[in-house]
Enzyme design. Structure first.
Site, PDB file in Angstrom:
ATOM      1  N   TYR A 474       0.842  -1.202   0.000  1.00 18.86           N
ATOM      2  CA  TYR A 474       0.000   0.000   0.000  1.00 18.86           C
ATOM      3  C   TYR A 474       0.881   1.258   0.000  1.00 18.86           C
ATOM      4  CZ  TYR A 474      -3.755   3.259   1.076  1.00 18.86           C
ATOM      5  OH  TYR A 474      -4.637   4.305   1.030  1.00 18.86           O
ATOM      6  N   SER A 554      -6.518   1.121  -4.451  1.00 20.36           N
ATOM      7  CA  SER A 554      -6.602   2.549  -4.153  1.00 20.36           C
ATOM      8  C   SER A 554      -5.213   3.174  -4.301  1.00 20.36           C
ATOM      9  CB  SER A 554      -7.188   2.749  -2.747  1.00 20.36           C
ATOM     10  OG  SER A 554      -7.616   4.055  -2.558  1.00 20.36           O
ATOM     11  N   ASP A 638     -17.878   3.863  -7.426  1.00 21.41           N
ATOM     12  CA  ASP A 638     -16.707   4.267  -6.654  1.00 21.41           C
ATOM     13  C   ASP A 638     -16.604   5.791  -6.695  1.00 21.41           C
ATOM     14  OD1 ASP A 638     -14.322   4.700  -5.380  1.00 21.41           O
ATOM     15  OD2 ASP A 638     -13.206   3.174  -6.473  1.00 21.41           O
ATOM     16  N   HIS A 673     -15.875   1.557  -3.759  1.00 16.01           N
ATOM     17  CA  HIS A 673     -14.428   1.462  -3.543  1.00 16.01           C
ATOM     18  C   HIS A 673     -14.035   0.153  -2.870  1.00 16.01           C
ATOM     19  CE1 HIS A 673     -10.592   3.449  -3.739  1.00 16.01           C
ATOM     20  NE2 HIS A 673     -10.368   3.304  -2.450  1.00 16.01           N
TER      21      HIS A 673
END
Length: 703
Positions: A474, A554, A638, A673
């Site tokens: 991430y 993301s 989203d 999302h």
């Protein structure tokens, strides 16, 4: 300074990947759209795909999904994989109980229910009964329960829902005794719960958006309201707004005794500002306690006239402070528990004791302190993993949930006096955890920084350089990746795969300095860390470049997009999920402006524009390049990272890829999302993602 020049209309072009014996992708129109940034022209030929409600975009989505679904349907083991994933997911999942007004509440999913059901019981060994079943709020499971709060007298419960995965929330109120809904209904709330005070509650909302642009237009002018029970939303009292700064978040929360009202202001830096209104004093005004958006400030608990607070101001790894509600300014805060070597990641007051959770090399460690800041004891957790405590300041009972890479979420009952715990509930998953092992390794990134990584695999794995790897990261927004369990990984692990989770810079694993080292003009560090992780796994004979799949969602989708464009030779498969792919325009949609504290924007300066353009996934795809087998994923609802990012990236990738590897985009409907997605959709998506990965890594799974 930037301006947009819209030149001519569109022409139809065939993707260069549609060669003989290769996948044929939909024709995608190009328009002559050019943006000018500091005298630099940047074409944006797929700009029209930003219009998420147009008929042309809908037709393109349908055509792309057809190509993707046709490809996925031909994966020979896809249906067996879905069956195995469904079997694994079909176990009773029970959350950690929490106590309100003398009753115990907990969430439970019988196995394959689309949404978990909230239950209540009068005693711990009493008969549970359904309190709220979100599965009954829609026919297809796409309405999710996102929040719950009880009035002080316990008569009412306000709950928030989201529809189809959107960040937009609605608030409903029910009578706790009868389960009947009251007429109260709040719409267009966002990033808000309901915080009770008296016979009503505070919440945050935006003005109703323009019809047809609910999921794409910029969100501005967040406002705090007070809703009195029985009145329509139109009569709600505006408590706070700041029109001078429309692109900021404002929210309010009361202390448990409803004497203190805290306001939070965020969106202008890495942290937040904190305000206080003393509701016990007639005519009291909202008082600003802090003035620096680069740090975080949150109340933990109010006991009498004492406020217990968390901050990383003056302590990059976090500390606990205490202040008098009558002298609440930051200058008057006193340090209670100083910064430690590990990162303070969670704080609670349970049974009039401080429960502090610290991250040490990305794993949780838990300690109990008294309210004077003196260490009482460490809670020795079952193994390296993640913990979450449940309880209120006056509770005599305490529970915690624990999970690791090989331990499904189990609940323990903790005895504070004896510093011991016993297993309260544990799920039964159809796999043998003893067959797997997790190790933590450390490797040097490009600049020599030591970076940790967790590796989970079967105990009999051989380091012969041939093992498939699912490499996940991430690296942003001060978010830490701690150990956690997922049934979706099990078929991959059972068939010889390695799950690798990297704790990249930009996250919160080592505090604010670690976070800042992966932001703005240091963002390349994050990609270097991820690339170095893959190179380490190859060097140490875990795998080779033809056996590595990289996955992230993301900000992690940005990570995958940047790494596959910078090092297309290093990875065999790439799965950028709901990713931020256009770094020059991300701030122009919904709440994208809020990410500027991590990214900077193309309007900040020439230097910032050039830095962003140098790694922006959309702008670094090069014609004729052999990119990894790629499946982009996004969803039509989203409104966090709008699907236009994925649309434009996929169209450009199909145009530029040399045609060797598949380039697909999977666009889910009635989904957002990721949060609140119904189980049926989750399983289908998992089967598609893992099927695509295993097929393109040339795995022959035994399912």
């Amino acid at each position: 300074m930037k301006k947009v020049i819209l030149l001519t209309g569109g022409i139809m072009v065939m993707s260069c990947a549609s060669q003989q014996n290769k996948l044929v992708y939909p024709e995608t129109a190009k328009v002559d759209t050019v943006d000018v940034y500091f005298d630099t022209q940047v074409p944006d030929p797929y700009r029209w795909l930003e219009n998420d409600t147009s008929a042309a975009t809908a037709a393109w989505v349908a055509a792309e999904n057809k190509v993707t679904n046709d490809y996925l349907s031909k994966i020979p083991f896809r249906e067996k994989l879905l069956k195995r994933l469904t079997e694994l997911a079909n176990y009773e999942k029970i959350g950690t109980p929490f106590k309100k007004h003398g009753k115990y509440y907990f969430y439970k999913n019988d196995g394959l229910q689309n949404q978990s059901v909230l239950y209540v019981q009068d005693t711990l060994d009493g008969e549970p009964r359904v309190f709220l079943d979100p599965n009954k709020l829609s026919t297809d499971g796409t309405v999710a329960l996102t929040g719950l709060s009880f009035s002080k007298d316990g008569k009412y419960a306000a709950y928030t829902i989201s529809r189809s995965g959107s960040d937009w929330s609605e608030v409903y109120v029910m009578d706790v005794a009868t389960g009947q809904l009251l007429p109260d209904h709040i719409e267009w709330a966002k990033f808000s719960g309901a915080s009770w005070q008296g016979d009503g509650f505070y919440y945050s909302a935006y003005d109703a958006p323009k019809k047809g642009k609910e999921f794409s237009n910029v969100n501005e002018n967040h406002k705090v309201y007070y809703h009195k029970l029985g009145e329509p939303q139109s009569a709600d009292k505006l408590i706070y707004q700041n029109p001078a700064f429309p692109k900021r978040f404002y929210s309010a929360g009361t202390s448990e005794d409803e004497r203190m009202l805290f306001f939070y202001e965020a969106g202008a830096g890495r942290g937040n500002n904190l305000f206080l209104q003393n509701l016990t004093k007639a005519g009291s005004k909202i008082e600003q306690l802090t003035t620096d958006f680069e740090y975080s400030y949150y109340p933990i608990e109010v006991i009498g006239d004492k406020m217990y607070l968390y901050t990383n101001y003056g302590a990059p790894k976090g500390r606990v402070m205490v202040a008098d509600v009558n002298k609440p300014l930051l200058a008057d805060w006193k340090e209670l528990v100083p910064e430690a070597e590990a990162v303070l990641s969670d704080t609670k007051v349970i049974g009039n004791k401080l429960f502090l959770t610290y991250d040490k090399d990305a794993s949780n460690h838990a300690y109990v302190y008294d309210l004077d800041g003196k260490l009482i004891q460490e809670i020795k957790l079952p193994s390296l993993g993640s913990v979450g405590f449940s309880g209120d300041k006056d509770d005599k009972e305490c529970f915690f949930g624990f999970t690791s890479f090989t331990t499904p979420g189990a609940t323990y009952k903790y005895d504070m006096d004896k510093n011991s715990y016993e297993l309260y509930r544990a799920p039964n998953v159809k796999f043998n955890a003893d067959d797997f092992v997790t190790e933590q390794v450390f490797f040097a990134s490009k600049d020599g920084t030591k970076v940790p990584m967790f590796l989970t695999y079967k105990k009999d794995l051989k380091k012969d350089g041939t093992n498939p790897v699912f490499l996940y990261g991430y690296g942003g927004f001060n978010i830490s990746l701690n150990p956690g369990f997922s049934t979706a990984r099990i078929p991959f692990l059972e068939n010889g795969g390695i799950y690798a989770q990297v704790n990249l810079r930009g996250g919160g694993e080592y505090g604010e300095e670690w976070h800042v080292a992966g932001t703005k003009m240091q963002k390349q560090n994050v990609f270097d860390d991820f690339i170095a992780a893959a190179e380490y796994l190859i060097k140490e004979k875990y795998t080779n470049k033809d056996k590595i799949a990289i996955v992230g969602g993301s900000n992690g989708g940005l990570l995958v997009g940047a790494c596959m464009t910078q090092r297309p030779d290093l990875f065999k498969v790439a799965i950028p999920q709901v990713g931020v792919m256009d770094m020059l325009r991300y701030h122009k949609f919904t709440i994208g402006w809020n990410w500027a504290s991590d990214y900077g924007t193309s309007a900040d300066s020439k230097e910032m524009f050039e830095y962003l353009k140098a790694y922006s996934p959309l702008h670094n795809l090069k014609p004729g390049t052999k990119y990894p087998a790629t499946m982009v994923t996004t969803a039509d609802h989203d409104d966090r990272v709008v699907p236009a990012h994925s649309f434009k990236f996929a169209a450009t990738l199909q145009e530029c890829n040399d045609g060797t590897n598949p380039t697909l985009i999977r666009i889910d409907s009635k989904a957002g999302h990721g949060a609140g997605k119904p189980m049926a959709k989750v399983l289908e998506e998992q089967a598609d993602i893992y099927g695509f990965i295993m097929y393109n890594l040339d795995m022959k799974p035994n399912l």
